[in-house]
Design an enzyme around this catalytic site. Structure first.
Site, PDB file in Angstrom:
ATOM      1  N   TYR A 135     -57.888 -47.829 -14.368  1.00  0.00           N
ATOM      2  CA  TYR A 135     -56.614 -48.130 -13.717  1.00  0.00           C
ATOM      3  C   TYR A 135     -56.686 -47.620 -12.286  1.00  0.00           C
ATOM      4  O   TYR A 135     -56.527 -46.422 -12.034  1.00  0.00           O
ATOM      5  CB  TYR A 135     -55.495 -47.425 -14.489  1.00  0.00           C
ATOM      6  CG  TYR A 135     -54.095 -47.723 -14.007  1.00  0.00           C
ATOM      7  CD1 TYR A 135     -53.395 -48.823 -14.496  1.00  0.00           C
ATOM      8  CD2 TYR A 135     -53.458 -46.894 -13.085  1.00  0.00           C
ATOM      9  CE1 TYR A 135     -52.095 -49.078 -14.080  1.00  0.00           C
ATOM     10  CE2 TYR A 135     -52.158 -47.144 -12.657  1.00  0.00           C
ATOM     11  CZ  TYR A 135     -51.489 -48.241 -13.168  1.00  0.00           C
ATOM     12  OH  TYR A 135     -50.203 -48.503 -12.763  1.00  0.00           O
ATOM     13  N   THR A 138     -54.351 -45.298  -7.218  1.00  0.00           N
ATOM     14  CA  THR A 138     -54.340 -44.300  -6.139  1.00  0.00           C
ATOM     15  C   THR A 138     -55.480 -44.515  -5.148  1.00  0.00           C
ATOM     16  O   THR A 138     -56.585 -44.890  -5.537  1.00  0.00           O
ATOM     17  CB  THR A 138     -54.459 -42.897  -6.763  1.00  0.00           C
ATOM     18  OG1 THR A 138     -53.424 -42.762  -7.729  1.00  0.00           O
ATOM     19  CG2 THR A 138     -54.335 -41.799  -5.726  1.00  0.00           C
ATOM     20  N   SER A 144     -48.689 -40.987  -4.269  1.00  0.00           N
ATOM     21  CA  SER A 144     -47.264 -41.058  -4.632  1.00  0.00           C
ATOM     22  C   SER A 144     -46.615 -42.323  -4.076  1.00  0.00           C
ATOM     23  O   SER A 144     -45.870 -43.015  -4.777  1.00  0.00           O
ATOM     24  CB  SER A 144     -46.525 -39.837  -4.070  1.00  0.00           C
ATOM     25  OG  SER A 144     -47.033 -38.664  -4.642  1.00  0.00           O
ATOM     26  N   ARG A 310     -53.655  -8.333 -32.819  1.00  0.00           N
ATOM     27  CA  ARG A 310     -53.844  -7.277 -31.822  1.00  0.00           C
ATOM     28  C   ARG A 310     -52.872  -6.129 -32.046  1.00  0.00           C
ATOM     29  O   ARG A 310     -51.668  -6.356 -32.243  1.00  0.00           O
ATOM     30  CB  ARG A 310     -53.611  -7.871 -30.426  1.00  0.00           C
ATOM     31  CG  ARG A 310     -53.914  -6.937 -29.283  1.00  0.00           C
ATOM     32  CD  ARG A 310     -55.378  -6.647 -29.194  1.00  0.00           C
ATOM     33  NE  ARG A 310     -55.764  -6.020 -27.945  1.00  0.00           N
ATOM     34  CZ  ARG A 310     -57.001  -5.585 -27.698  1.00  0.00           C
ATOM     35  NH1 ARG A 310     -57.951  -5.728 -28.618  1.00  0.00           N
ATOM     36  NH2 ARG A 310     -57.286  -5.035 -26.548  1.00  0.00           N
ATOM     37  N   ARG A 333     -41.376 -13.245 -24.398  1.00  0.00           N
ATOM     38  CA  ARG A 333     -42.238 -14.150 -23.620  1.00  0.00           C
ATOM     39  C   ARG A 333     -42.812 -15.244 -24.511  1.00  0.00           C
ATOM     40  O   ARG A 333     -42.986 -16.389 -24.075  1.00  0.00           O
ATOM     41  CB  ARG A 333     -43.382 -13.350 -22.982  1.00  0.00           C
ATOM     42  CG  ARG A 333     -42.919 -12.394 -21.898  1.00  0.00           C
ATOM     43  CD  ARG A 333     -43.919 -11.272 -21.670  1.00  0.00           C
ATOM     44  NE  ARG A 333     -45.165 -11.746 -21.101  1.00  0.00           N
ATOM     45  CZ  ARG A 333     -46.347 -11.110 -21.227  1.00  0.00           C
ATOM     46  NH1 ARG A 333     -46.431  -9.983 -21.916  1.00  0.00           N
ATOM     47  NH2 ARG A 333     -47.428 -11.602 -20.676  1.00  0.00           N
ATOM     48  N   GLY A 401     -56.658  -8.995 -21.868  1.00  0.00           N
ATOM     49  CA  GLY A 401     -57.977  -9.253 -21.274  1.00  0.00           C
ATOM     50  C   GLY A 401     -58.731 -10.355 -22.003  1.00  0.00           C
ATOM     51  O   GLY A 401     -59.325 -11.232 -21.364  1.00  0.00           O
ATOM     52  N   THR A 422     -49.682 -33.428 -11.860  1.00  0.00           N
ATOM     53  CA  THR A 422     -49.911 -34.274 -10.685  1.00  0.00           C
ATOM     54  C   THR A 422     -50.123 -35.735 -11.070  1.00  0.00           C
ATOM     55  O   THR A 422     -49.509 -36.635 -10.477  1.00  0.00           O
ATOM     56  CB  THR A 422     -51.153 -33.758  -9.915  1.00  0.00           C
ATOM     57  OG1 THR A 422     -50.956 -32.373  -9.634  1.00  0.00           O
ATOM     58  CG2 THR A 422     -51.377 -34.520  -8.635  1.00  0.00           C
ATOM     59  N   GLU A 424     -50.045 -39.337 -12.950  1.00  0.00           N
ATOM     60  CA  GLU A 424     -48.893 -40.137 -13.398  1.00  0.00           C
ATOM     61  C   GLU A 424     -47.623 -39.734 -12.660  1.00  0.00           C
ATOM     62  O   GLU A 424     -46.518 -39.803 -13.214  1.00  0.00           O
ATOM     63  CB  GLU A 424     -48.682 -40.022 -14.911  1.00  0.00           C
ATOM     64  CG  GLU A 424     -49.647 -40.851 -15.721  1.00  0.00           C
ATOM     65  CD  GLU A 424     -49.744 -42.288 -15.260  1.00  0.00           C
ATOM     66  OE1 GLU A 424     -48.733 -42.819 -14.746  1.00  0.00           O
ATOM     67  OE2 GLU A 424     -50.809 -42.876 -15.403  1.00  0.00           O
TER      68      GLU A 424
END
Ligand SMILES: CCCCC/C=C\C/C=C\C/C=C\CC/C=C/C(=O)SCCNC(=O)CCNC(=O)[C@H](O)C(C)(C)COP(=O)(O)OP(=O)(O)OC[C@H]1O[C@@H](n2cnc3c(N)ncnc32)[C@H](O)[C@@H]1OP(=O)(O)O
Ligand SMILES: Cc1cc2nc3c(=O)[nH]c(=O)nc-3n(C[C@H](O)[C@H](O)[C@H](O)COP(=O)(O)OP(=O)(O)OC[C@H]3O[C@@H](n4cnc5c(N)ncnc54)[C@H](O)[C@@H]3O)c2cc1C
Length: 664
Positions: A135, A138, A144, A310, A333, A401, A422, A424
């Site tokens: 496709y 761009t 855009s 953990r 979180r 870590g 970014t 589509e």
């Protein structure tokens, strides 16, 4: 599962029917059984193993991807898989490749924008993979701004052909996946010129490479655009560069569902709106929302299982230390991300329904909900991919870590996922499209036009501008009507305030540009409302399975109340709620975290991901993290020898030199 289950004690705490939840997550029993079968098929086939992928050089990596894609196609044919089964199989192979673009964009573009004749000619070739498509929209200079594309398609009436040409460097096609090294054909977007007149950007089917020896067609320059972010990750894809030097294609290779070019070069419009040229993007944006929940669920599954394994601190008497999942900070979180995975799943399901509905209406020449479909797909693509990319990174941090090790699976997942913000459509550009739609809707309220669908709440704008939230206790925040009203009022008030500010500008376009950052915030509020309302709708369905609905309710309120907490500025500044009510929402949120906690492992088990698909030592189903992490380290090529290559050239002389200096 073989071996010891280190998470068995967690699984024993579960308060709901996990098998029933697996079906809710999959969408139906049929989808569950099918995806489960395909996941196991891929996981058990050594040809699809993923170990060491991140250590391969680009050429090896790419060839390995070609091998897997060819093997997948062989299995699809041998097992006579349906289109649906084949899609799942490719999904579980879990390696971006040219096939994504072939099936995900090339085929849909022909289906959506091609005439019946064109579909009859090209689709069978594509279905049998006798041609491979990409496709190519761009360009180096424009992505855009689609109307700013520079490639030209000029009709030559003498030969009944279009001449496809790249007039400038910036008109080089740049980014299309599968283009660099594989595709034989592409849908190329170019400015249509007939009889010296321009008619906007349209799609053309162009052959790029010979079907015999894969050499580019004379006049075509084509290659890969180079390495991308991260090891492995999206580097399995050959994103390409392509230029045309007056390439000729027959007239019937312009996709003509929207506009026909006659033998004489006359343009004849069909009754289909021009925007349908953008239809493939609407389709793919809708699939990206569903994919967001999958990627987010993967990261959350890893972080949740590892958080239960953990342990840190908390042991005063020599007993076990505290599982990090028991820290309220970890829960605050992690659990909103778990809730978001479910929220995005359900909004993705709804969006798929909306897309199907729009497609059926388009076939019956009803184009009325196209703007709504565009706004929803653009907005939800933006909201869910931004949240998912951020969430994967948060999951990495939640794993401390070890999350930074490639063996956790999170670095590669992040690298492969983050371009979704970014491709589509850049996520900010897409939110600006939503803002245009919202401002148009608000401006039409006075004219008596009743908003429908996801903007129906704006029809009650007067009530929403005045309503007062009547929460008095933390439990009041568990009422769907209360939560919905708060989100509707926030969004409506933000939209109206932006519209009022816009009206102060003489030129609306100047105003739009000046206020664009504020407008984007209103779009986010509107999209979050959609996600919350679709989750609440889901709860109203008759969901079988012991305790399943209860868990979904908890997740729904965690999703909504966490947003309320995160965007408190919006809710308070628009006067939707008081600081006291916000504090009660927070109390409720903490209580919900405690209720989710014993079910957390089962809620991620319900995603039904195989260890192969997860590709994470930290996220292993059996929780046997440490021995496997230790084992994994020794597989690194640096450990092939005890003394590293380079010791004699660089380390030894340096040590000797220091020794000599010390002696002087
Ligand atoms: C492992 C298995 C995988 C299976 C694979 C399945 C799926 C794939 C999944 C993942 C993806 C994988 C790989 C990624 C591949 C990536 C591909 C790409 O990136 S392709 C290129 C995508 N490019 C873009 O998205 C460009 C973004 N730009 C635009 O969309 C538009 O041009 C933009 C910004 C909307 C243009 O704005 P503007 O100039 O103002 O608009 P126009 O003048 O052109 O149009 C104005 C009116 O049209 C309406 N509009 C705009 N877009 C649409 C649309 N898509 N549908 C319907 N309507 C649209 C717009 O609202 C205006 O309407 P009004 O005039 O205001 O009424
Ligand atoms: C991995 C990957 C795969 C891709 N695959 C394909 C493919 O298969 N086929 C294809 O055709 N394309 C593909 N693309 C290209 C992709 O669609 C574009 O990169 C995307 O649409 C963004 O366009 P751009 O690069 O021009 O960004 P730009 O528009 O240049 O964006 C740069 C910055 O400018 C801002 N910006 C731009 N316009 C505005 C505005 N009007 N108002 C405010 N801010 C603005 C953006 O928010 C962003 O911050 C791919 C890209 C990637 C990364």
């Amino acid at each position: 599962m073989k071996g010891v289950d280190h998470l068995a004690h967690e699984r024993n705490k579960t308060e709901f029917d996990v098998d029933a939840m697996k079906i809710v997550w999959a969408g139906s029993r049929h989808a569950f059984e099918l995806s489960d079968r395909m996941a196991r098929l891929v996981a058990s086939d050594p040809a699809f193993q993923k170990d060491g992928r991140i250590r391969l050089g680009r050429k090896e990596l790419f060839k390995n991807t070609l091998r897997k894609a060819a093997h997948a196609w062989k299995r699809i044919l041998e097992l006579h898989l349906t289109e649906e089964e084949a899609g799942w199989l490719r999904n579980f192979v879990d390696e971006p490749s040219f096939t994504d673009l072939h099936w995900g964009m090339f085929v849909p573009a022909i289906k959506g924008q091609g005439t019946d004749e064109q579909q009859q000619k090209w689709l069978p070739l594509a279905y049998k993979m006798q041609i491979i498509g990409s496709y190519a929209q761009t360009e180096l200079g424009h992505g855009s701004n689609v109307q700013g594309l520079e490639t030209t398609a000029t009709f030559d009436p003498e030969t009944d052909e279009f001449v496809i040409h790249s007039p400038t460097l910036t008109s080089s096609k740049w980014w299309p996946g599968g283009l660099g090294k594989v595709s034989t054909h592409a849908i190329v977007y170019a400015r249509l010129i007939t009889n010296g007149q321009e008619h906007g950007v349209h799609g053309f089917i162009v052959q790029l490479r010979s079907l015999d020896d894969h050499m580019p067609i004379p006049g075509i320059t084509i290659g890969d655009i180079g390495m991308k972010f991260g090891n492995g990750a999206y580097n399995t894809m050959d994103n390409g560069v392509l230029t045309f030097d007056h390439i000729r294609i027959p007239r019937n290779q312009m996709l003509m569902r929207v506009l026909q070019v006659t033998r004489e070069g006359k343009c004849v419009k069909s009754n289909v709106p021009r925007q349908l040229i953008y239809g493939t993007m609407v389709f793919v944006r809708q699939t990206i929302v569903a994919d967001a929940s999958t990627a987010l669920a993967r990261a959350v599954c890893i972080a949740t299982r590892y958080s239960a394994v953990r342990r840190q601190f908390g042991s005063q008497d020599g007993g076990m230390e505290t599982q990090v999942i028991d820290y309220k900070t970890q829960q605050s979180r992690l659990f909103p991300l778990l809730a978001s995975a479910y929220a995005f799943r359900f909004v993705g399901e709804w969006l798929k329904w909306l897309y199907t509905d729009v497609t059926q209406r388009l076939q019956a020449n009803d184009f009325s909900i196209l703007p709504e479909a565009h706004a929803c797909t653009a907005g939800l693509k933006s909201l869910t991919t931004t949240a998912t990319a951020d969430a994967i990174e948060e999951c990495r941090k939640l794993c401390g870590g070890h999350g930074y090790l490639c063996a956790s699976g999170l670095p590669e997942l992040f690298a492969v996922y983050v371009p979704a913000c970014t491709y589509e459509g850049d996520n900010v550009v897409l939110l600006l499209q939503v803002a245009r739609f919202l401002m148009k809707t608000v401006s039409q309220l006075g004219s008596g036009k009743k908003p429908v669908g996801t903007t129906a709440y704006l029809g009650r704008v007067q009530d929403l501008l005045q309503c007062c939230c009547d929460v008095q206790t933390a439990e009041d925040w568990l009422k769907p009507s209360v939560v919905l009203e708060a989100f509707e009022a926030r969004s409506a008030r933000m939209c109206v305030a932006r519209a009022q500010n816009l009206s102060k500008f003489e030129n609306p376009e100047d105003g739009f540009a000046e206020l664009s950052a504020d407008l984007v915030e209103a779009s986010v509020a509107h999209c979050q409302l959609i996600v919350v309302s679709k989750f609440i709708d889901k709860l109203q369905q008759d969901i079988p399975g012991k305790g399943v609905n209860r868990q979904l309710q908890n997740l729904c309120y965690i999703y909504a109340l966490n947003l309320l907490h995160k965007y408190l500025g919006d809710f308070l500044s628009t006067g939707c709620i008081t600081p006291k009510q916000a504090s009660l929402a927070n109390d409720q949120l903490r209580s919900l975290y405690s209720q989710i906690r014993p079910n957390a492992i089962a809620l991620v088990d319900a995603f039904n991901y195989t260890d192969h698909y997860l590709g994470s030592v930290l996220g292993r189903y059996d929780g046997n993290v440490y021995p496997k992490l230790y084992e994994e380290a020794w597989k690194d090529p640096l450990n092939d020898s005890v003394v590293p290559d380079g010791y004699h050239e660089y380390i030894h002389p340096m040590l000797k030199q220091q020794l000599r200096n010390a002696r002087l």
